[in-house]
Motif scaffolding. Structure first.
Motif, PDB file in Angstrom:
ATOM      1  N   GLN A  56     -45.306  37.087 -10.382  1.00  0.00           N
ATOM      2  CA  GLN A  56     -46.086  38.228 -10.848  1.00  0.00           C
ATOM      3  C   GLN A  56     -47.580  38.054 -10.615  1.00  0.00           C
ATOM      4  OE1 GLN A  56     -44.319  41.041 -11.340  1.00  0.00           O
ATOM      5  NE2 GLN A  56     -42.868  39.497 -10.649  1.00  0.00           N
ATOM      6  N   PRO A  91     -36.542  40.272  -9.039  1.00  0.00           N
ATOM      7  CA  PRO A  91     -37.368  41.149  -9.869  1.00  0.00           C
ATOM      8  C   PRO A  91     -36.604  41.692 -11.077  1.00  0.00           C
ATOM      9  CG  PRO A  91     -37.669  41.707  -7.563  1.00  0.00           C
ATOM     10  CD  PRO A  91     -36.601  40.655  -7.614  1.00  0.00           C
ATOM     11  N   TYR A 100     -38.489  41.031 -14.478  1.00  0.00           N
ATOM     12  CA  TYR A 100     -39.012  42.113 -15.317  1.00  0.00           C
ATOM     13  C   TYR A 100     -38.234  42.221 -16.616  1.00  0.00           C
ATOM     14  CZ  TYR A 100     -42.194  43.468 -11.678  1.00  0.00           C
ATOM     15  OH  TYR A 100     -43.204  43.445 -10.767  1.00  0.00           O
ATOM     16  N   THR A 101     -36.921  41.946 -16.554  1.00  0.00           N
ATOM     17  CA  THR A 101     -36.153  41.954 -17.793  1.00  0.00           C
ATOM     18  C   THR A 101     -36.705  40.893 -18.749  1.00  0.00           C
ATOM     19  OG1 THR A 101     -34.196  42.691 -16.612  1.00  0.00           O
ATOM     20  CG2 THR A 101     -33.846  41.718 -18.765  1.00  0.00           C
ATOM     21  N   TRP A 140     -43.779  49.044 -22.818  1.00  0.00           N
ATOM     22  CA  TRP A 140     -42.959  48.991 -21.601  1.00  0.00           C
ATOM     23  C   TRP A 140     -43.501  49.952 -20.544  1.00  0.00           C
ATOM     24  CZ3 TRP A 140     -37.133  49.130 -23.457  1.00  0.00           C
ATOM     25  CH2 TRP A 140     -36.791  47.855 -23.958  1.00  0.00           C
ATOM     26  N   ALA A 182     -44.820  49.238 -16.862  1.00  0.00           N
ATOM     27  CA  ALA A 182     -44.125  49.879 -15.742  1.00  0.00           C
ATOM     28  C   ALA A 182     -45.103  50.657 -14.872  1.00  0.00           C
ATOM     29  CB  ALA A 182     -43.026  50.800 -16.270  1.00  0.00           C
ATOM     30  N   THR A 222     -47.131  48.366 -12.852  1.00  0.00           N
ATOM     31  CA  THR A 222     -46.313  47.852 -11.750  1.00  0.00           C
ATOM     32  C   THR A 222     -46.230  48.886 -10.629  1.00  0.00           C
ATOM     33  OG1 THR A 222     -45.023  46.691 -13.407  1.00  0.00           O
ATOM     34  CG2 THR A 222     -44.084  46.810 -11.201  1.00  0.00           C
ATOM     35  N   THR A 263     -38.936  50.593 -12.768  1.00  0.00           N
ATOM     36  CA  THR A 263     -39.192  49.367 -13.517  1.00  0.00           C
ATOM     37  C   THR A 263     -38.787  49.527 -14.979  1.00  0.00           C
ATOM     38  OG1 THR A 263     -41.076  49.021 -12.079  1.00  0.00           O
ATOM     39  CG2 THR A 263     -40.956  47.633 -14.025  1.00  0.00           C
ATOM     40  N   ALA A 285     -35.538  47.496 -16.177  1.00  0.00           N
ATOM     41  CA  ALA A 285     -35.828  46.323 -17.013  1.00  0.00           C
ATOM     42  C   ALA A 285     -35.696  46.648 -18.487  1.00  0.00           C
ATOM     43  CB  ALA A 285     -37.229  45.793 -16.712  1.00  0.00           C
TER      44      ALA A 285
END
Lengths: 306, 462
Positions: B46, B115, B119-120, B160, B164, B167, B205, B209
């Motif tokens: 990341q 990923p 991301y999770t 979140w 996201a 991202t 995302t 995730a």
């Protein structure tokens, strides 16, 4: 669908389409749950080869919703777009309509550029590198197949980079050549002049541009020329741009300068055609092409060309 | 599978769903050696992903894939669409690496670097910080809607969505200069495609995730399924040692597995590793960390769940014997092929000349006669200067007697630009017989003799 005399086929398509989609939904419903009697082993209930069962490894529920979404999508699509027989759909979409839309968008984007150049004189356009760049692209796409990518031509296809013009080198004459096309015909003289006559005429023609030639044949050829050739090529062999008759006194040879080549031209004749482009290219594009072709031979007034 | 009907059993009618309602998995947070590695890889991947887009290089973005202008900048290199072979090679290297790692130690990629996992992991961390640990989250989910529950859920989804969107923004920043994009975002002035991709990638995302998680690995990902085809008896997989563990439970006569179910609680895909290798296992080793802690507490040796191979379990190999089998032919062949391709690519890139030339012979005009009976052919040279600075190039032609260039021999090109140059080539009358003759064009930079390209073509005489 005017070619169909009955509306049966509309109905046929519509019914098959809708029934198929509905059947997908029914199948999905039927396959979502099932009633099993007894037993602790969870199977799908499908049995092959008498006793071969299949474990129930269920798909996630959201996956089933994806199936439903495709069914809903199908109906929404069929409502918006044509798909059910002759029903045109709410949005009245057609391929022709889409083409017109895209053409209009293209026109709105590039139209102003062409419009600006369309208002300018050719003499001014040859001083605009951007206009010539567009002209060159048009030339490479439409003209280079015969006239070569540098405009230098080839056997039977005139060189556009010199100052010798069959049909005139003014912007107007060039525009007419591109838009209307040209048909240049040299009639065959073989039977009228005979083999020796053709050879005599050829030697006279060679002498006109200072090439080495047999002086006796030149003298005989001169008489033949005065009788048969001057109507088109003029008394001095200078040609005539009104009918595309070439100047025979310069060093430019459309069909070759060797003795056999000239003899063939006289004996068998030549037919050269420049196709008309007015139906293929818009006037503003022909205008830019004219400017580009004009600039090819006029480095004196087109400063960006070497 | 044989489904036997039990004769004489009472016909009891049960309704059975063929689609399954997803049960939310709340994995318990885990610490340990492998968790440390997972977090190291989260940071490594990341930092590169979020950071690289901001790195400047020669007055431009260091890594930028400019699709509109078909130029792909990667540090000092500028790639053109003609360089697609390098993308192909990159994909081949990636695929072979996946084969190699999978053959050696199973789903390493899935467990540590994918990923989806990364991301999770990040989203789970946010979830834990806001909603609390596994038990707190399970209780919160079961509780009726209250102001507190609403506030916690809103905070979680807000966080979140923020991650996201950032991202998505970073992703688009690799295709459109990120600093300009930042200004455009600041003034709500992004183009339609930029807006779409920021939101779409952000949504992907957030959805994958935050909501889909293990469902992506279980139902969507093709790699997850075909990686099992690369396993063999000697592939390191996460293994529960039943010989040591069984029978489960506490007290005398029981095995080392105290049946605490920590391994199940920490599993992000919700499986019980004690049932053996399952396709859902992404190889994250969370259960190893979890089990080791428990073993430590109850005073048993670690490694009841560990990286081991099927062969090692069956033949009771020692650790050294097991690791030695990592050097089996399959692994050696994968490694050899991989290294050969990497080295060949490196050499090619090192020798890559920042100049490309395509020769197109005029198709309409075969050959023509010009002043003095010379025979002339026309070519178009597509010259691409793939260096970043402007350059002048010299065109030369050779390969046949009396061949001369009859047009401008030098051309100037801007940096990272292409130019179509019409070129005339002539021969003396009679120097070549009628027919086609092989010739060579060479183009070289005037300031650097190493930047030169030779291309072949034909000269036609008739």
């Amino acid at each position: 669908m005017s070619q169909f005399t009955s509306s049966f086929w509309d109905l046929y398509i519509t019914v098959i389409t809708i029934v198929s989609i509905v059947a997908c939904g029914v199948l999905l419903l039927a396959q979502s749950r099932r009633r099993v009697s007894g037993g602790t082993t969870e199977t799908t209930g499908h049995t092959w080869d008498e006793d071969l069962g299949e474990y129930n490894n269920p798909l996630p529920r959201w996956w089933m919703w994806l199936f439903w979404i495709t069914i809903v999508f199908g109906f929404v699509y069929l409502a918006l777009y044509p798909g059910l027989g002759s029903y045109a759909g709410i949005w009245q979409w057609t391929q022709v309509g889409q083409l017109e839309q895209e053409t209009a968008r293209h026109q709105a984007q590039f139209g102003p550029i062409y419009d600006r150049y369309a208002k300018m004189e050719v003499a001014a356009l040859v001083k605009e590198p951007a206009a010539l760049a567009i002209g060159q692209k048009l030339f490479l796409n439409n003209c280079a197949q015969c006239h070569a990518s540098d405009g230098g031509g080839s056997s039977g296809f005139p060189n556009l980079t010199d100052l010798e013009w069959l049909w005139g080198g003014t912007p107007e004459a060039i525009r007419t050549s591109i838009a209307e096309g040209r048909l240049g015909i040299m009639p065959p003289w073989g039977t009228v002049l005979g083999e020796q006559g053709v050879k005599d005429a050829a030697h006279y023609v060679m002498s006109l541009s200072g090439m080495p030639a047999d002086s006796i044949r030149v003298a005989r050829g001169k008489e033949l020329f005065a009788k048969t050739c001057i109507a088109c090529h003029g008394p001095e062999g200078k040609g005539n741009t009104a009918m595309g008759a070439p100047d025979l006194t310069d060093k430019v040879w459309l069909h070759g300068s060797s003795e056999p080549q000239i003899m063939q031209t006289i004996a068998k004749g030549r037919t050269d055609q420049m196709p008309a482009h007015k139906d293929l290219l818009s006037p503003s594009r022909i205008h830019l092409l004219t400017a580009y072709v004009y600039s090819l031979s006029r480095s004196d007034i087109a400063p960006h060309r070497k | 599978m044989t489904a036997e009907a039990q004769p004489g059993a009472p016909a009891q009618v049960v309704e059975q769903a063929l689609y399954e309602v997803r049960k939310t998995i709340h994995p318990r947070a885990v610490h340990g050696w492998f968790a440390g590695w997972r977090w190291a890889l989260v940071w490594a991947t990341q930092l590169v992903f979020y950071g690289l887009a901001w790195l400047p290089w020669n007055d431009r973005q260091a890594v930028l894939f400019d699709i509109a202008h078909r130029k792909f900048y990667i540090f000092g290199l500028v790639f053109f669409p003609q360089d697609i072979i390098y993308l192909t090679i990159l994909l081949i290297i990636s695929a072979l690496s996946l084969f190699l790692f999978t053959a050696v130690a199973g789903r390493l990629w899935c467990g540590y670097a994918c990923p989806q996992t990364v991301y999770t992991e990040m989203f789970l961390w946010v979830e834990e910080k806001i909603e609390g640990d596994r038990m707190a989250r399970i209780r919160l989910d079961a509780a009726p809607l209250s102001l507190r529950k609403f506030a916690l859920k809103a905070a979680k989804h807000g966080a979140w969505i923020a991650i996201a969107l950032w991202t998505g923004f970073t992703f688009v920043g690799y295709f459109t200069p990120i600093r300009e994009l930042w200004d455009a975002v600041g003034s709500f002035n992004t183009g339609p495609w930029e807006t779409f991709w920021v939101l779409f990638y952000g949504f992907a995302t957030y959805g994958n995730a935050g909501w889909m998680r293990e469902q992506v690995c279980k139902y969507m990902c093709p790699y997850a399924r075909f990686q099992s085809a690369m396993f063999d008896q000697d592939t390191l997989i996460i293994t529960y040692d039943p010989e040591r563990g069984e029978p489960r439970g506490k007290g005398p006569g029981k095995g080392h597995c105290v049946d605490c179910s920590i391994c199940v609680q920490v599993c992000p895909t919700g499986i019980d590793i004690r049932k053996g290798l399952q396709y859902e296992c992404i190889g994250c080793a969370a259960c190893i960390d979890g089990c080791d802690r428990v073993m430590e507490k109850v005073g048993y040796p670690k490694g009841l769940i560990r990286y081991s191979t099927q062969h090692a379990m069956e033949a009771k190999l020692t650790r050294a014997q097991m690791l030695k089998r990592a050097l089996r032919p399959r692994v050696l062949v994968y490694s050899a092929v991989l290294w050969a391709i990497i080295i060949a690519t490196g050499v090619t890139l090192w020798h890559r000349v920042p100049l490309k030339v395509d020769v197109m012979r005029d198709r309409g005009a075969l050959s023509r006669e010009v002043e003095g009976g010379m025979v002339e052919n026309i070519y178009r040279l597509q010259i691409m200067n793939t260096a970043e600075g402007a350059r002048r190039f010299e065109i030369a032609v050779g390969g046949q007697p009396t061949l001369t260039l009859a047009s401008e021999a030098t051309v100037a090109l801007e940096g990272a630009a292409a130019l179509m140059v019409p070129v005339k080539v002539r021969v003396q009358p009679g120097a070549l017989p009628a027919g086609t003759h092989r010739i060579d064009f060479s183009v070289r930079a005037l300031d650097d003799a190493r930047v030169a390209v030779q291309e072949k073509s034909v000269f036609i005489v008739r």
